[in-house]
Design an enzyme around this catalytic site. Structure first.
Site, PDB file in Angstrom:
ATOM      1  N   ASP A 203     -43.862  22.449  41.610  1.00  0.00           N
ATOM      2  CA  ASP A 203     -42.983  22.650  40.340  1.00  0.00           C
ATOM      3  C   ASP A 203     -43.935  22.572  39.098  1.00  0.00           C
ATOM      4  O   ASP A 203     -45.093  22.481  39.211  1.00  0.00           O
ATOM      5  CB  ASP A 203     -41.919  21.802  40.268  1.00  0.00           C
ATOM      6  CG  ASP A 203     -40.879  21.618  41.066  1.00  0.00           C
ATOM      7  OD1 ASP A 203     -40.508  22.651  41.660  1.00  0.00           O
ATOM      8  OD2 ASP A 203     -40.039  20.364  40.989  1.00  0.00           O
TER       9      ASP A 203
ATOM     10  N   LYS B   9     -38.867  26.180  37.687  1.00  0.00           N
ATOM     11  CA  LYS B   9     -37.546  26.940  37.534  1.00  0.00           C
ATOM     12  C   LYS B   9     -37.203  27.071  36.216  1.00  0.00           C
ATOM     13  O   LYS B   9     -36.101  26.903  35.476  1.00  0.00           O
ATOM     14  CB  LYS B   9     -36.388  25.700  38.212  1.00  0.00           C
ATOM     15  CG  LYS B   9     -36.515  25.686  39.426  1.00  0.00           C
ATOM     16  CD  LYS B   9     -35.227  24.854  39.935  1.00  0.00           C
ATOM     17  CE  LYS B   9     -35.292  23.257  40.102  1.00  0.00           C
ATOM     18  NZ  LYS B   9     -36.131  22.595  40.821  1.00  0.00           N
TER      19      LYS B   9
ATOM     20  N   MET C 250     -34.914  14.466  29.440  1.00  0.00           N
ATOM     21  CA  MET C 250     -34.416  15.823  28.940  1.00  0.00           C
ATOM     22  C   MET C 250     -33.537  15.447  27.901  1.00  0.00           C
ATOM     23  O   MET C 250     -32.428  16.196  28.021  1.00  0.00           O
ATOM     24  CB  MET C 250     -33.527  16.263  30.346  1.00  0.00           C
ATOM     25  CG  MET C 250     -34.734  16.714  31.379  1.00  0.00           C
ATOM     26  SD  MET C 250     -33.943  17.402  32.853  1.00  0.00           S
ATOM     27  CE  MET C 250     -33.383  15.909  33.974  1.00  0.00           C
TER      28      MET C 250
HETATM   29  N1  SAH Z   1     -38.756  13.688  38.828  1.00  0.00           N
HETATM   30  C1  SAH Z   1     -39.151  13.569  37.335  1.00  0.00           C
HETATM   31  C2  SAH Z   1     -38.237  13.998  36.238  1.00  0.00           C
HETATM   32  C3  SAH Z   1     -37.878  15.472  36.251  1.00  0.00           C
HETATM   33  S1  SAH Z   1     -36.787  15.846  35.082  1.00  0.00           S
HETATM   34  C4  SAH Z   1     -39.894  12.070  37.234  1.00  0.00           C
HETATM   35  O1  SAH Z   1     -39.473  11.392  37.920  1.00  0.00           O
HETATM   36  O2  SAH Z   1     -40.362  11.849  36.304  1.00  0.00           O
HETATM   37  C5  SAH Z   1     -37.977  16.573  33.881  1.00  0.00           C
HETATM   38  C6  SAH Z   1     -37.902  15.569  32.826  1.00  0.00           C
HETATM   39  O3  SAH Z   1     -38.769  14.629  32.925  1.00  0.00           O
HETATM   40  C7  SAH Z   1     -38.458  16.188  31.441  1.00  0.00           C
HETATM   41  O4  SAH Z   1     -37.801  16.880  30.585  1.00  0.00           O
HETATM   42  C8  SAH Z   1     -39.070  14.976  30.644  1.00  0.00           C
HETATM   43  O5  SAH Z   1     -38.060  14.441  30.097  1.00  0.00           O
HETATM   44  C9  SAH Z   1     -39.570  13.924  31.759  1.00  0.00           C
HETATM   45  N2  SAH Z   1     -40.927  14.288  32.085  1.00  0.00           N
HETATM   46  C10 SAH Z   1     -41.290  14.586  33.360  1.00  0.00           C
HETATM   47  N3  SAH Z   1     -42.806  14.429  32.927  1.00  0.00           N
HETATM   48  C11 SAH Z   1     -42.989  14.008  31.925  1.00  0.00           C
HETATM   49  C12 SAH Z   1     -44.115  13.750  31.115  1.00  0.00           C
HETATM   50  N4  SAH Z   1     -45.462  13.778  31.517  1.00  0.00           N
HETATM   51  N5  SAH Z   1     -44.130  13.154  29.678  1.00  0.00           N
HETATM   52  C13 SAH Z   1     -42.800  12.953  29.269  1.00  0.00           C
HETATM   53  N6  SAH Z   1     -41.757  13.370  29.844  1.00  0.00           N
HETATM   54  C14 SAH Z   1     -41.679  13.783  31.148  1.00  0.00           C
END
Ligand code: SAH
Length: 272
Positions: free
Chosen positions: A59, A81, A195
């Protein structure tokens, strides 16, 4: 505390990768969490799987150095996506995983953070099960845990909170999820929102309307655990304006609760 060394006669078993780790076998899929950004947060099992993969379906938000662990001949398939119709793309991603596995390839599905935390890993796992494809889930450090830690915000601290809630500010149709229970969220000592940047004014005003004080400490952490990490600290009532003024952009997590006020007392030197 006094450290008592083990008796000399006791042999300590050592983990010997790769022998002690499971093999990614032909025809299998591993659903792997890549962690939030810093490649050092990858698990040993995730790195081990990557090094054996024939095809890596990844992703957005996955560091290129993590992909670089795959063998030179491995096929790297981008499945981000952004834009388009997410559900149609999600079906196409799952179908490609099934096809690759049926071709007898060793398939590694790499997702940001943890595959089962707001990552649609559950849908892929159900589809793989229905297709009869054997798979393993390799958890990763989720942004809500790793990002908080790198910002010096403990998810829990004794005498501050005895519970922490993860929530999403974004549903499949792009709106604030209508199933969120605002009274319950307002009463939760610490809420970590994924998000949530796009709909932050609505989210913060819903929490205040449900009884949470506008003075509650709040922070947003963008691109957490990467060299571009930025943290904006404010209150529930001022967070939106503060992140607008700072020009903070997604991906970011938002954390609301008294643990945020501990950050200035502990400044970990994690880079970021
Ligand atoms: N599966 C992922 C989340 C996916 S949804 C997890 O467990 O972290 C995507 C959201 O995750 C983003 O919109 C943000 O809110 C958060 N996110 C993912 N990576 C991030 C990062 N490095 N810094 C801040 N927020 C992050």
């Amino acid at each position: 505390m006094s450290a008592v060394p083990p008796p000399a006669s006791v042999t300590r078993p050592a983990l010997v990768p790769p022998c002690d780790l499971p093999q990614l076998l032909p025809g299998w899929v591993w659903l792997v969490g890549a962690g939030p950004g810093d490649p050092g947060l990858l698990t040993l099992l995730a790195a081990h799987g990557l090094m054996q993969a024939d095809v890596v379906v990844y992703d957005a938000l996955v560091d290129e150095r993590i992909l670089g662990l795959a063998p030179a001949g491995a096929e790297l398939v981008y499945a981000g996506k952004r834009g388009g119709k997410p559900s149609a793309q999600q079906r196409a991603i799952t179908e490609s995983l099934i096809d690759f596995a049926r071709e007898g390839r060793r398939v590694l599905r790499l997702k940001g953070g943890d595959p089962f935390v707001f990552g649609r890993g559950a849908e892929e796992a159900v589809d793989l099960t229905q297709a009869g494809i054997p798979f393993r889930v390799v958890p990763g450090i989720t942004a809500g845990i790793g990002g908080l830690a790198y910002a010096g915000i403990p998810a829990t601290a004794r005498d501050v909170n005895t519970a922490v809630t993860f929530a999403t500010g974004h549903s499949a149709d792009g709106t604030v999820p209508c199933t969120l229970n605002w009274a319950a969220l307002a009463a939760s000592p610490v809420v970590v929102f994924y998000m949530a940047i796009k709909h932050l004014p609505q989210i913060t005003s819903n929490l205040v309307a449900a009884g949470r004080s506008a003075d509650t400490p709040a922070a947003a952490i963008a691109e957490a655990t990467t060299p571009r990490q930025r943290v904006v600290q404010a209150t529930l009532g001022t967070l939106h304006q503060a992140i607008t003024e700072a020009g903070l952009e997604p991906p970011a997590i938002v954390v609301i609760g008294d643990v945020v006020s501990l950050a200035p007392q502990m400044m970990p030197q994690n880079g970021g």
